[in-house]
Design a protein around this motif. Structure first.
Motif, PDB file in Angstrom:
ATOM      1  N   THR A  33       0.368   3.174  -6.542  1.00 57.88           N
ATOM      2  CA  THR A  33      -0.889   3.333  -5.806  1.00 57.88           C
ATOM      3  C   THR A  33      -1.586   1.985  -5.729  1.00 57.88           C
ATOM      4  O   THR A  33      -1.760   1.301  -6.750  1.00 57.88           O
ATOM      5  CB  THR A  33      -1.816   4.352  -6.497  1.00 57.88           C
ATOM      6  OG1 THR A  33      -1.162   5.620  -6.570  1.00 57.88           O
ATOM      7  CG2 THR A  33      -3.124   4.501  -5.719  1.00 57.88           C
ATOM      8  N   ILE A  34      -1.976   1.588  -4.530  1.00 59.64           N
ATOM      9  CA  ILE A  34      -2.687   0.315  -4.331  1.00 59.64           C
ATOM     10  C   ILE A  34      -4.044   0.623  -3.718  1.00 59.64           C
ATOM     11  O   ILE A  34      -4.124   1.228  -2.643  1.00 59.64           O
ATOM     12  CB  ILE A  34      -1.895  -0.639  -3.427  1.00 59.64           C
ATOM     13  CG1 ILE A  34      -0.514  -0.935  -4.027  1.00 59.64           C
ATOM     14  CG2 ILE A  34      -2.676  -1.936  -3.217  1.00 59.64           C
ATOM     15  CD1 ILE A  34       0.369  -1.785  -3.124  1.00 59.64           C
ATOM     16  N   GLU A  35      -5.103   0.224  -4.394  1.00 54.23           N
ATOM     17  CA  GLU A  35      -6.465   0.447  -3.894  1.00 54.23           C
ATOM     18  C   GLU A  35      -7.112  -0.896  -3.583  1.00 54.23           C
ATOM     19  O   GLU A  35      -7.147  -1.799  -4.429  1.00 54.23           O
ATOM     20  CB  GLU A  35      -7.306   1.212  -4.906  1.00 54.23           C
ATOM     21  CG  GLU A  35      -8.725   1.493  -4.411  1.00 54.23           C
ATOM     22  CD  GLU A  35      -9.514   2.380  -5.349  1.00 54.23           C
ATOM     23  OE1 GLU A  35     -10.759   2.392  -5.252  1.00 54.23           O
ATOM     24  OE2 GLU A  35      -8.887   3.054  -6.187  1.00 54.23           O
ATOM     25  N   THR A  36      -7.625  -1.018  -2.355  1.00 52.22           N
ATOM     26  CA  THR A  36      -8.238  -2.263  -1.901  1.00 52.22           C
ATOM     27  C   THR A  36      -9.697  -2.007  -1.545  1.00 52.22           C
ATOM     28  O   THR A  36     -10.000  -1.049  -0.822  1.00 52.22           O
ATOM     29  CB  THR A  36      -7.501  -2.820  -0.673  1.00 52.22           C
ATOM     30  OG1 THR A  36      -6.112  -3.009  -0.992  1.00 52.22           O
ATOM     31  CG2 THR A  36      -8.115  -4.144  -0.227  1.00 52.22           C
ATOM     32  N   ASP A  37     -10.600  -2.842  -2.056  1.00 52.55           N
ATOM     33  CA  ASP A  37     -12.032  -2.736  -1.764  1.00 52.55           C
ATOM     34  C   ASP A  37     -12.523  -4.064  -1.205  1.00 52.55           C
ATOM     35  O   ASP A  37     -12.315  -5.121  -1.805  1.00 52.55           O
ATOM     36  CB  ASP A  37     -12.825  -2.390  -3.023  1.00 52.55           C
ATOM     37  CG  ASP A  37     -12.491  -1.009  -3.548  1.00 52.55           C
ATOM     38  OD1 ASP A  37     -12.785  -0.036  -2.853  1.00 52.55           O
ATOM     39  OD2 ASP A  37     -11.916  -0.910  -4.658  1.00 52.55           O
ATOM     40  N   ILE A  38     -13.203  -3.988  -0.048  1.00 52.65           N
ATOM     41  CA  ILE A  38     -13.731  -5.180   0.606  1.00 52.65           C
ATOM     42  C   ILE A  38     -15.194  -4.954   0.944  1.00 52.65           C
ATOM     43  O   ILE A  38     -15.563  -3.903   1.472  1.00 52.65           O
ATOM     44  CB  ILE A  38     -12.941  -5.513   1.888  1.00 52.65           C
ATOM     45  CG1 ILE A  38     -11.482  -5.824   1.562  1.00 52.65           C
ATOM     46  CG2 ILE A  38     -13.586  -6.695   2.619  1.00 52.65           C
ATOM     47  CD1 ILE A  38     -10.617  -6.030   2.806  1.00 52.65           C
ATOM     48  N   THR A  39     -16.032  -5.927   0.626  1.00 48.37           N
ATOM     49  CA  THR A  39     -17.436  -5.921   1.035  1.00 48.37           C
ATOM     50  C   THR A  39     -17.706  -7.184   1.840  1.00 48.37           C
ATOM     51  O   THR A  39     -17.415  -8.295   1.387  1.00 48.37           O
ATOM     52  CB  THR A  39     -18.376  -5.871  -0.181  1.00 48.37           C
ATOM     53  OG1 THR A  39     -18.117  -4.684  -0.934  1.00 48.37           O
ATOM     54  CG2 THR A  39     -19.834  -5.860   0.265  1.00 48.37           C
ATOM     55  N   THR A  85      -6.407  -3.247  -6.850  1.00 49.87           N
ATOM     56  CA  THR A  85      -5.832  -2.699  -8.083  1.00 49.87           C
ATOM     57  C   THR A  85      -4.526  -1.994  -7.762  1.00 49.87           C
ATOM     58  O   THR A  85      -4.469  -1.170  -6.833  1.00 49.87           O
ATOM     59  CB  THR A  85      -6.797  -1.705  -8.752  1.00 49.87           C
ATOM     60  OG1 THR A  85      -8.015  -2.372  -9.070  1.00 49.87           O
ATOM     61  CG2 THR A  85      -6.196  -1.146 -10.031  1.00 49.87           C
ATOM     62  N   GLN A  86      -3.465  -2.308  -8.526  1.00 50.60           N
ATOM     63  CA  GLN A  86      -2.166  -1.677  -8.355  1.00 50.60           C
ATOM     64  C   GLN A  86      -1.841  -0.849  -9.598  1.00 50.60           C
ATOM     65  O   GLN A  86      -1.894  -1.368 -10.717  1.00 50.60           O
ATOM     66  CB  GLN A  86      -1.077  -2.728  -8.129  1.00 50.60           C
ATOM     67  CG  GLN A  86      -1.332  -3.634  -6.931  1.00 50.60           C
ATOM     68  CD  GLN A  86      -0.251  -4.680  -6.762  1.00 50.60           C
ATOM     69  OE1 GLN A  86       0.927  -4.353  -6.649  1.00 50.60           O
ATOM     70  NE2 GLN A  86      -0.650  -5.945  -6.747  1.00 50.60           N
ATOM     71  N   THR A  87      -1.524   0.419  -9.387  1.00 50.38           N
ATOM     72  CA  THR A  87      -1.204   1.320 -10.487  1.00 50.38           C
ATOM     73  C   THR A  87       0.229   1.809 -10.336  1.00 50.38           C
ATOM     74  O   THR A  87       0.596   2.358  -9.282  1.00 50.38           O
ATOM     75  CB  THR A  87      -2.154   2.532 -10.518  1.00 50.38           C
ATOM     76  OG1 THR A  87      -3.500   2.059 -10.626  1.00 50.38           O
ATOM     77  CG2 THR A  87      -1.843   3.431 -11.699  1.00 50.38           C
ATOM     78  N   PHE A  88       1.054   1.597 -11.398  1.00 51.00           N
ATOM     79  CA  PHE A  88       2.460   1.992 -11.382  1.00 51.00           C
ATOM     80  C   PHE A  88       2.670   3.144 -12.360  1.00 51.00           C
ATOM     81  O   PHE A  88       2.227   3.090 -13.519  1.00 51.00           O
ATOM     82  CB  PHE A  88       3.360   0.812 -11.775  1.00 51.00           C
ATOM     83  CG  PHE A  88       3.188  -0.399 -10.900  1.00 51.00           C
ATOM     84  CD1 PHE A  88       3.865  -0.495  -9.687  1.00 51.00           C
ATOM     85  CD2 PHE A  88       2.341  -1.430 -11.268  1.00 51.00           C
ATOM     86  CE1 PHE A  88       3.706  -1.606  -8.879  1.00 51.00           C
ATOM     87  CE2 PHE A  88       2.177  -2.534 -10.466  1.00 51.00           C
ATOM     88  CZ  PHE A  88       2.855  -2.632  -9.261  1.00 51.00           C
ATOM     89  N   GLY A  89       3.339   4.211 -11.886  1.00 52.32           N
ATOM     90  CA  GLY A  89       3.592   5.383 -12.721  1.00 52.32           C
ATOM     91  C   GLY A  89       4.813   5.212 -13.608  1.00 52.32           C
ATOM     92  O   GLY A  89       5.250   4.094 -13.910  1.00 52.32           O
ATOM     93  N   ASP A  90       5.395   6.355 -14.045  1.00 48.67           N
ATOM     94  CA  ASP A  90       6.600   6.324 -14.918  1.00 48.67           C
ATOM     95  C   ASP A  90       7.719   5.534 -14.255  1.00 48.67           C
ATOM     96  O   ASP A  90       7.952   5.656 -13.049  1.00 48.67           O
ATOM     97  CB  ASP A  90       7.073   7.751 -15.194  1.00 48.67           C
ATOM     98  CG  ASP A  90       6.098   8.502 -16.098  1.00 48.67           C
ATOM     99  OD1 ASP A  90       5.396   7.840 -16.879  1.00 48.67           O
ATOM    100  OD2 ASP A  90       6.060   9.735 -15.994  1.00 48.67           O
ATOM    101  N   PRO A  91       8.465   4.711 -14.986  1.00 46.49           N
ATOM    102  CA  PRO A  91       8.342   4.530 -16.451  1.00 46.49           C
ATOM    103  C   PRO A  91       7.423   3.385 -16.862  1.00 46.49           C
ATOM    104  O   PRO A  91       7.289   3.090 -18.038  1.00 46.49           O
ATOM    105  CB  PRO A  91       9.792   4.223 -16.835  1.00 46.49           C
ATOM    106  CG  PRO A  91      10.297   3.428 -15.647  1.00 46.49           C
ATOM    107  CD  PRO A  91       9.647   4.047 -14.438  1.00 46.49           C
ATOM    108  N   ASN A  93       3.923   2.870 -16.127  1.00 55.06           N
ATOM    109  CA  ASN A  93       2.575   3.270 -16.558  1.00 55.06           C
ATOM    110  C   ASN A  93       1.679   2.046 -16.782  1.00 55.06           C
ATOM    111  O   ASN A  93       1.119   1.829 -17.869  1.00 55.06           O
ATOM    112  CB  ASN A  93       2.645   4.117 -17.842  1.00 55.06           C
ATOM    113  CG  ASN A  93       3.350   5.443 -17.608  1.00 55.06           C
ATOM    114  OD1 ASN A  93       3.168   6.074 -16.561  1.00 55.06           O
ATOM    115  ND2 ASN A  93       4.187   5.847 -18.553  1.00 55.06           N
ATOM    116  N   THR A  94       1.571   1.255 -15.735  1.00 58.26           N
ATOM    117  CA  THR A  94       0.844  -0.010 -15.821  1.00 58.26           C
ATOM    118  C   THR A  94      -0.159  -0.124 -14.685  1.00 58.26           C
ATOM    119  O   THR A  94       0.109   0.316 -13.558  1.00 58.26           O
ATOM    120  CB  THR A  94       1.826  -1.200 -15.751  1.00 58.26           C
ATOM    121  OG1 THR A  94       2.785  -1.089 -16.804  1.00 58.26           O
ATOM    122  CG2 THR A  94       1.073  -2.530 -15.878  1.00 58.26           C
ATOM    123  N   THR A  95      -1.305  -0.720 -14.989  1.00 50.15           N
ATOM    124  CA  THR A  95      -2.317  -1.007 -13.968  1.00 50.15           C
ATOM    125  C   THR A  95      -2.566  -2.508 -13.934  1.00 50.15           C
ATOM    126  O   THR A  95      -2.827  -3.129 -14.976  1.00 50.15           O
ATOM    127  CB  THR A  95      -3.630  -0.267 -14.261  1.00 50.15           C
ATOM    128  OG1 THR A  95      -3.394   1.137 -14.228  1.00 50.15           O
ATOM    129  CG2 THR A  95      -4.687  -0.616 -13.226  1.00 50.15           C
TER     130      THR A  95
END
Length: 261
Positions: A33-39, A85-91, A93-95
């Motif tokens: 999951t990749i979440e991008t926030d821009i202001t 922010t990049q979130t990696f699942g199993d195996p 489990n890293t952000t």
């Protein structure tokens, strides 16, 4: 009129855009999951320009009006913030949070020239109809950053590569006055339709609208209110969502009151 644009009165003079995008999928078989926030914020908008107007009562039936709004260069403060922010699942489990990017710079915005003309026909003391046409030179709407780079705020391209066409608005309306001389009161009923395109990359996006209004004039007091409904179908959303279309509706309510001393 001479217009002095400033944010030193009772409110901020500027605008702010916020953008959030969430992408979900797999990367090498790992859920990601990749979440991008821009202001993107512009503030401290300052500048000076003039509007010139003409109103000519040609005869008892026809009135001709025109307005010219002079171009000007405004100064403003630009603040840009980017976080991802990049979130990696199993195996795994890293952000992983990328270092935020922040830009704060002085900028200049060239506001375009515009011109309009209108004609009103008075059928009687109570009934008037009018039409007006208004042109805006959006191709000269240019933002210059702190390093001197020039680009169009509309399509985001450098000035030499930008393809933004000018717009022409057309409005048609009418007014009927209920005149009550015995009560020193006049009640207007107004209605109109209009074509109000928005500039974008290439040809402008088509927007249409209708408006209704009324109020009253009583002795030294004049009160007016109006409602406007504006819409556009299959409109390019530009930088909001790449290569997407949307149906847009807008509602506007206007109120005014004048007291004659």
């Amino acid at each position: 009129t001479l217009n002095i644009w400033t944010d030193e009165l009772l409110w901020d003079n500027g605008w702010e855009s916020t953008y959030t995008q969430v992408d979900e999928g797999t990367l090498n078989g790992v859920p990601t999951t990749i979440e991008t926030d821009i202001t993107d914020k512009y503030s401290e908008f300052r500048g000076i320009n003039a509007n010139l107007g003409l109103l000519w009562n040609m005869n008892q039936y026809l009135t001709i009006g025109a307005v010219f709004k002079a171009p000007f260069t405004a100064s403003l403060l630009h603040e840009y913030d980017f976080e991802q922010t990049q979130t990696f699942g199993d195996p795994l489990n890293t952000t992983i949070t990328s270092p935020p990017t922040s830009i704060k710079e002085d900028a200049e915005l060239d506001m375009p020239m515009s011109f309009g003309a209108g004609f009103a026909w008075r059928f009687s003391d109570a009934l008037t109809a009018d039409i007006d046409i208004y042109w805006t030179d959006w191709s000269e709407y240019i933002l210059t950053d702190d390093e001197g780079n020039e680009f169009s705020p509309i399509d985001g391209r450098p000035k030499d590569e930008s393809d933004v066409e000018d717009t022409v608005q057309v409005r048609l309306g009418g007014e009927y006055l209920f005149i009550m001389a015995d009560k020193n009161m006049v009640i207007p009923v107004r209605a109109g339709i209009f074509y109000d395109p928005e500039p974008t990359e290439g040809s402008p996006e088509d927007f249409y609208g209708v408006s209704l209004g009324s109020g009253f004039a009583y002795k030294k007091i004049i009160f007016d209110m109006a409602y406007q409904f504006r819409w556009g179908n299959d409109v390019d959303t530009g930088n909001l969502i790449d290569s997407s279309k949307a149906d847009i509706t807008q509602h506007t309510l206007l109120l005014s009151m004048i007291y004659h001393f």
